[in-house]
Design an enzyme around this catalytic site. Structure first.
Site, PDB file in Angstrom:
ATOM      1  N   GLY A   1      60.548  66.986  26.901  1.00 20.80           N
ATOM      2  CA  GLY A   1      59.786  67.984  27.652  1.00 20.80           C
ATOM      3  C   GLY A   1      60.513  69.318  27.741  1.00 20.80           C
ATOM      4  O   GLY A   1      61.635  69.481  27.245  1.00 20.80           O
ATOM      5  N   GLN A   2      59.876  70.282  28.375  1.00 20.18           N
ATOM      6  CA  GLN A   2      60.455  71.633  28.489  1.00 20.18           C
ATOM      7  C   GLN A   2      61.797  71.603  29.216  1.00 20.18           C
ATOM      8  O   GLN A   2      62.794  72.138  28.736  1.00 20.18           O
ATOM      9  CB  GLN A   2      59.520  72.549  29.279  1.00 20.18           C
ATOM     10  CG  GLN A   2      58.170  72.770  28.677  1.00 20.18           C
ATOM     11  CD  GLN A   2      57.420  73.856  29.438  1.00 20.18           C
ATOM     12  OE1 GLN A   2      57.637  75.043  29.188  1.00 20.18           O
ATOM     13  NE2 GLN A   2      56.562  73.476  30.361  1.00 20.18           N
TER      14      GLN A   2
ATOM     15  N   TYR B   1      54.268  63.075  34.518  1.00 17.66           N
ATOM     16  CA  TYR B   1      52.910  63.263  33.987  1.00 17.66           C
ATOM     17  C   TYR B   1      52.490  64.658  34.424  1.00 17.66           C
ATOM     18  O   TYR B   1      52.294  64.901  35.616  1.00 17.66           O
ATOM     19  CB  TYR B   1      51.974  62.206  34.571  1.00 17.66           C
ATOM     20  CG  TYR B   1      50.615  62.165  33.920  1.00 17.66           C
ATOM     21  CD1 TYR B   1      50.272  61.135  33.048  1.00 17.66           C
ATOM     22  CD2 TYR B   1      49.668  63.149  34.167  1.00 17.66           C
ATOM     23  CE1 TYR B   1      49.017  61.090  32.447  1.00 17.66           C
ATOM     24  CE2 TYR B   1      48.423  63.122  33.565  1.00 17.66           C
ATOM     25  CZ  TYR B   1      48.099  62.090  32.710  1.00 17.66           C
ATOM     26  OH  TYR B   1      46.858  62.043  32.115  1.00 17.66           O
TER      27      TYR B   1
ATOM     28  N   THR C   1      56.772  69.713  42.396  1.00 21.04           N
ATOM     29  CA  THR C   1      55.882  70.828  42.045  1.00 21.04           C
ATOM     30  C   THR C   1      55.328  71.583  43.245  1.00 21.04           C
ATOM     31  O   THR C   1      55.185  71.017  44.336  1.00 21.04           O
ATOM     32  CB  THR C   1      54.697  70.263  41.227  1.00 21.04           C
ATOM     33  OG1 THR C   1      53.744  71.301  41.000  1.00 21.04           O
ATOM     34  CG2 THR C   1      53.985  69.126  41.962  1.00 21.04           C
ATOM     35  N   ASP C   2      54.967  72.845  42.997  1.00 22.09           N
ATOM     36  CA  ASP C   2      54.252  73.645  44.000  1.00 22.09           C
ATOM     37  C   ASP C   2      52.862  73.063  44.282  1.00 22.09           C
ATOM     38  O   ASP C   2      52.267  73.365  45.315  1.00 22.09           O
ATOM     39  CB  ASP C   2      54.126  75.104  43.517  1.00 22.09           C
ATOM     40  CG  ASP C   2      53.476  75.235  42.147  1.00 22.09           C
ATOM     41  OD1 ASP C   2      53.591  74.295  41.328  1.00 22.09           O
ATOM     42  OD2 ASP C   2      52.856  76.286  41.876  1.00 22.09           O
TER      43      ASP C   2
ATOM     44  N   TYR D   1      47.287  65.007  40.348  1.00 29.47           N
ATOM     45  CA  TYR D   1      48.654  65.356  39.933  1.00 29.47           C
ATOM     46  C   TYR D   1      49.517  65.670  41.154  1.00 29.47           C
ATOM     47  O   TYR D   1      50.586  65.080  41.357  1.00 29.47           O
ATOM     48  CB  TYR D   1      48.632  66.543  38.956  1.00 29.47           C
ATOM     49  CG  TYR D   1      49.987  67.163  38.701  1.00 29.47           C
ATOM     50  CD1 TYR D   1      50.946  66.509  37.931  1.00 29.47           C
ATOM     51  CD2 TYR D   1      50.313  68.419  39.232  1.00 29.47           C
ATOM     52  CE1 TYR D   1      52.196  67.086  37.705  1.00 29.47           C
ATOM     53  CE2 TYR D   1      51.549  69.002  38.999  1.00 29.47           C
ATOM     54  CZ  TYR D   1      52.488  68.335  38.238  1.00 29.47           C
ATOM     55  OH  TYR D   1      53.714  68.912  38.024  1.00 29.47           O
TER      56      TYR D   1
END
Ligand SMILES: NC(=O)c1ccc[n+]([C@@H]2O[C@H](COP(=O)([O-])OP(=O)(O)OC[C@H]3O[C@@H](n4cnc5c(N)ncnc54)[C@H](OP(=O)(O)O)[C@@H]3O)[C@@H](O)[C@H]2O)c1
Length: 293
Positions: free
Chosen positions: A9-10, A60, A100-101, A124
């Site tokens: 992934g990034q 994910y 995550t935000d 998500y």
């Protein structure tokens, strides 16, 4: 020995590049050898690496797809990271997890603090929130970094989508009423490794445990981000398309995005002395790399 998950992934890629450059011993794992949907692979990867620190960059991340792929989203963002946290707890090692935000609904109207109530608007965000809570309930040495709008020259992200779209279309319409902060994967990787260095230098401190916000500095909208991408691309001789501002209502998506998910990153600076660069500072490097790929 640092165990990095989600190496393809990034963020996993950025961490791997930096750890290689620093000559820090690490093991980077990815599917199929490490798969949250195959719990036995977590134990095997952990036992093979014998880590002293785990950085979980696997997740994910397909926000809209998660609405109809809930079991996989839960396995990757909640139950899988929880299993990893349990392995870390049993081995008494720190666990750095990324969130995550999108755990927030975006209605606060000001940058979110770590202590603000969560209110995810989709599967998500809900699975990431559940993962946070499960990890904190399990691991005494957990650090959770909430980031946002991650992009890099590696993998799928908004910046790549813009560059590719701009190659084909003279006019792009981009949402101008969602506020947040772009975060270069490399800048987040640097912040994570600075935290790892601090833990190494001081030994684990009880005060380290908890949630931190970790995005680039500053703020913009998706339209502002797109405009800045093309300003930088134009400096490299790329013909800039016109970027028209539109509203969220003009661009419906299966999952409602938070309209304002700016994160206050003060705590990260106070506890670890770490802050990420201004988002505009890193952008030219990434745009240059994106133009080459
Ligand atoms: N991207 C963003 O804009 C953004 C925003 C806020 C927070 N975050 C958070 O930041 C972290 C890093 O995100 P990123 O942008 O680097 O994500 P990414 O580029 O989408 O990479 C996700 C990684 O997770 C792996 N993965 C997916 N399903 C898996 C499974 N079943 N088992 C094991 N690994 C699996 C992927 O492997 P494959 O290559 O095999 O699919 C990939 O290596 C994540 O926790 C994400 O939630 C990201």
């Amino acid at each position: 020995m640092i165990l990095v998950t989600g190496a393809s992934g990034q963020l996993g890629d950025a961490l791997s590049r930096r750890l290689t450059a620093r000559d820090t011993p690490f093991t980077a794992v990815q599917r199929p050898a490490f798969d949250f949907e195959k719990p036995e692979t977590l134990t095997t990867s952990f036992e093979d690496a014998r880590p002293t620190l785990v950085i979980n960059a696997a997740a994910y991340t397909a926000v809209d797809k998660a609405e109809t792929d809930q079991a996989a989203a839960k396995a990757c963002n909640h139950t899988g990271p929880l299993a990893l946290a349990k392995l870390c707890e049993a081995a008494d090692i720190p666990f750095i997890h990324v969130s995550t935000d999108y755990v927030f609904d975006g209605d606060k109207g000001a940058p979110y603090l770590e202590s603000d109530p969560t209110g995810p608007t989709g599967v998500y965000g809900a699975t990431k929130r559940d993962g946070e809570e499960a990890i904190l309930a399990t691991s005494a040495k957990a650090i959770i970094l909430r980031t946002a709008w991650v992009y890099s020259a590696h993998g799928k992200n908004f910046a790549r989508t813009m560059i590719n779209a701009g190659r084909k279309m003279p006019v792009l319409r981009v949402v101008a009423d969602q506020h947040g902060t772009p975060t270069a994967a490399g800048d987040l990787a640097d912040a994570i490794l600075a935290i790892a260095d601090k833990i190494e230098a001081t030994g684990w401190q009880a005060a380290y445990r908890g949630i931190y916000h970790a995005t680039g500095s500053g703020e913009t909208t998706w339209h502002g981000f797109a405009t800045a991408i093309f300003e930088n691309a134009a400096k490299l001789g790329y013909p800039a398309p016109e970027v028209q501002p539109i509203s969220t209502a003009d661009w419906p998506t299966p999952t409602r995005r938070p309209s304002d998910s700016r994160l206050d990153c003060t705590k990260l600076k106070q506890v670890f002395g770490v802050s990420l660069p201004e988002w505009r500072a890193t952008l030219p490097l990434i745009v240059s790399d994106l133009m080459d790929t």
